[in-house]
Design an enzyme around this catalytic site. Structure first.
Site, mmCIF file in Angstrom:
data_model
loop_
_atom_site.group_PDB
_atom_site.id
_atom_site.type_symbol
_atom_site.label_atom_id
_atom_site.label_comp_id
_atom_site.label_asym_id
_atom_site.label_seq_id
_atom_site.Cartn_x
_atom_site.Cartn_y
_atom_site.Cartn_z
ATOM 1 N N THR A 333 0.819 -1.212 0.000
ATOM 2 C CA THR A 333 0.000 0.000 0.000
ATOM 3 C C THR A 333 0.848 1.254 0.000
ATOM 4 O OG1 THR A 333 -0.133 0.118 2.417
ATOM 5 C CG2 THR A 333 -1.788 -1.218 1.298
ATOM 6 N N CYS A 334 0.221 2.349 -0.351
ATOM 7 C CA CYS A 334 0.884 3.651 -0.349
ATOM 8 C C CYS A 334 0.763 4.267 1.044
ATOM 9 C CB CYS A 334 0.259 4.551 -1.407
ATOM 10 S SG CYS A 334 1.200 6.051 -1.731
ATOM 11 N N ASP A 335 1.303 3.561 2.029
ATOM 12 C CA ASP A 335 1.187 3.964 3.421
ATOM 13 C C ASP A 335 2.441 3.482 4.147
ATOM 14 O OD1 ASP A 335 0.526 4.085 6.220
ATOM 15 O OD2 ASP A 335 -1.595 4.146 5.668
#
EC number: 4.1.1.17
Length: 387
Positions: A333-335
């Site tokens: 994820t972009c996290d």
């Protein structure tokens, strides 16, 4: 998605092992593989070794195949924590005992459980006990005060949320007996308790609670906490745990020893599953990015610690062998939170497109998998063996 893979329960094909799945299907998304033979063996280990009733904690993995396999293997009880789990077991294992041991419930949840015929409850406060007294018939009904002690030898502490002090538990036990319910006790020593002595002080305290209350407990539920095999070369000694529980119970209670109950979740289901993940990238030859992470099947690793029983296979299904190298591992994820704790040792020549298999991933993985950021698509396949 390649032929043979679907989100949710996959085709009826039973594969030989994860390597065959990788070789034949080269899956792009995570795959959770289930080995029923391993689950049956775990069930027999508990049924033959634990000196009492074995109940499965449904929350750890409520997959219908898991419930059916355990029931067929001889597990006769299930620890349920919600109306959904009550109904699930009522449908899949209608003759099994259901212990409703989530000690805090709404009025609607209590009514649902009474209607479903629940006869075993836990409680850890006066206010919740009063709610049960109003709605739950006393006839042939067990109420178990749940108590807590300072955590010892566990990966994390359940007592921060649940459990009465020993003094309050004695008051609750006395009230249960006075109102005509079956008085019992329960506790949970914490999760992933590899040290058998995590149970010792709890059992001794349970005897003291009975003495304070002047009540003989019908049963003592020693909770979950039974460990799975998470670390290479360090396999939990369940036999030692079972033997200690029996010995300490006899020593603490003498001739008034209650019947014993346990409620393993992780200890039963975790090792019957493996999670196949794929390497998305090896950034500048250092950090490894996988197609699954803490928002998916690896949700609990930052809480409990890494699973280090890993295999790294090429897309051809052969082991990737090279000098081990510590790596930081990120999820897809972009996290920035999507990172496994610390570092894990992987072959130095690991490459994009390789597969990393996490063995022992069957507990608190499928149930906590999300679709955050558009990821989380997971197939479920069955195998004869995990390696």
């Amino acid at each position: 998605m390649p032929m043979g893979l679907t989100e949710g329960r996959g085709p009826k094909t039973v594969w030989s092992n994860p390597a065959e799945i990788i070789r034949r299907l080269t899956p792009e998304n995570p795959v959770m593989v289930f080995a029923p033979s391993v689950l049956r063996a775990a069930a027999q280990r508990f049924l033959q070794g634990f000196p009492g009733l074995v109940t499965y904690a449904v929350k750890s993995n409520p997959d219908e195949a898991v419930i059916r396999t355990l029931s067929a293997a001889g597990v006769k009880g299930f620890d349920v924590a919600s109306p959904y789990e009550i109904d699930l077991i009522g449908r899949l294992a209608p003759d099994a005992a259901r212990h409703y041991h989530n000690p805090v419930r709404s009025q609607a949840e209590i009514a649902h459980a009474v209607e479903a015929g629940i006869k075993s409850w836990s409680v850890d406060s006066r206010s919740e006990l009063d709610k049960l007294f109003v709605r739950v018939p006393a006839e042939n009904c067990e109420i178990s005060p749940r108590f807590k002690l300072p955590v010892l030898g566990a990966a994390y502490d359940f007592g921060s949320k649940f459990g009465a002090s020993p003094e309050l538990a004695a008051e609750l036990l006395r009230a249960v007996a006075d109102r005509g319910y079956i008085p019992s006790l329960t506790f949970h020593p914490g999760t992933q308790c590899t040290d058998p002595h995590a149970w010792e002080s709890y059992i001794t305290t349970a005897a003291e609670i009975c003495a304070m209350a002047g009540v003989k407990a019908r049963r003592l539920n020693v909770g979950g906490g039974f460990p799975s095999h998470r670390v290479t070369g360090v396999e939990p000694d369940l036999t030692a745990i079972f033997q200690l529980i029996r010995r300490v119970t006899d020593e603490a209670f003498g001739t008034d020893a209650p019947q014993l109950v346990c409620e393993p979740g992780r200890g039963l289901c975790a090792d019957a599953f493996a999670l196949i993940t794929r390497v998305k990238a090896v950034r500048d030859g250092q950090n490894v990015f996988l197609n699954d992470g803490v928002y998916g099947g690896l949700f609990e690793l930052p809480i409990v610690g890494n699973l280090d029983r890993l295999q790294v296979l090429t897309p051809e299904g052969t082991p990737r062998e090279d000098e081990p190298m510590p790596r930081i591992i990120f999820g897809p994820t972009c996290d920035s939170v999507d990172r496994l704790p610390g570092e894990l040792t992987l072959p130095a020549n690991i490459q994009e497109g390789d597969y990393v298999i996490f063995h022992g991933a069957g507990a608190y993985s499928t149930v906590t998998n999300t679709r955050f950021n558009g990821f989380g698509l997971m197939a479920h396949l069955t195998v004869n063996a995990l390696e």
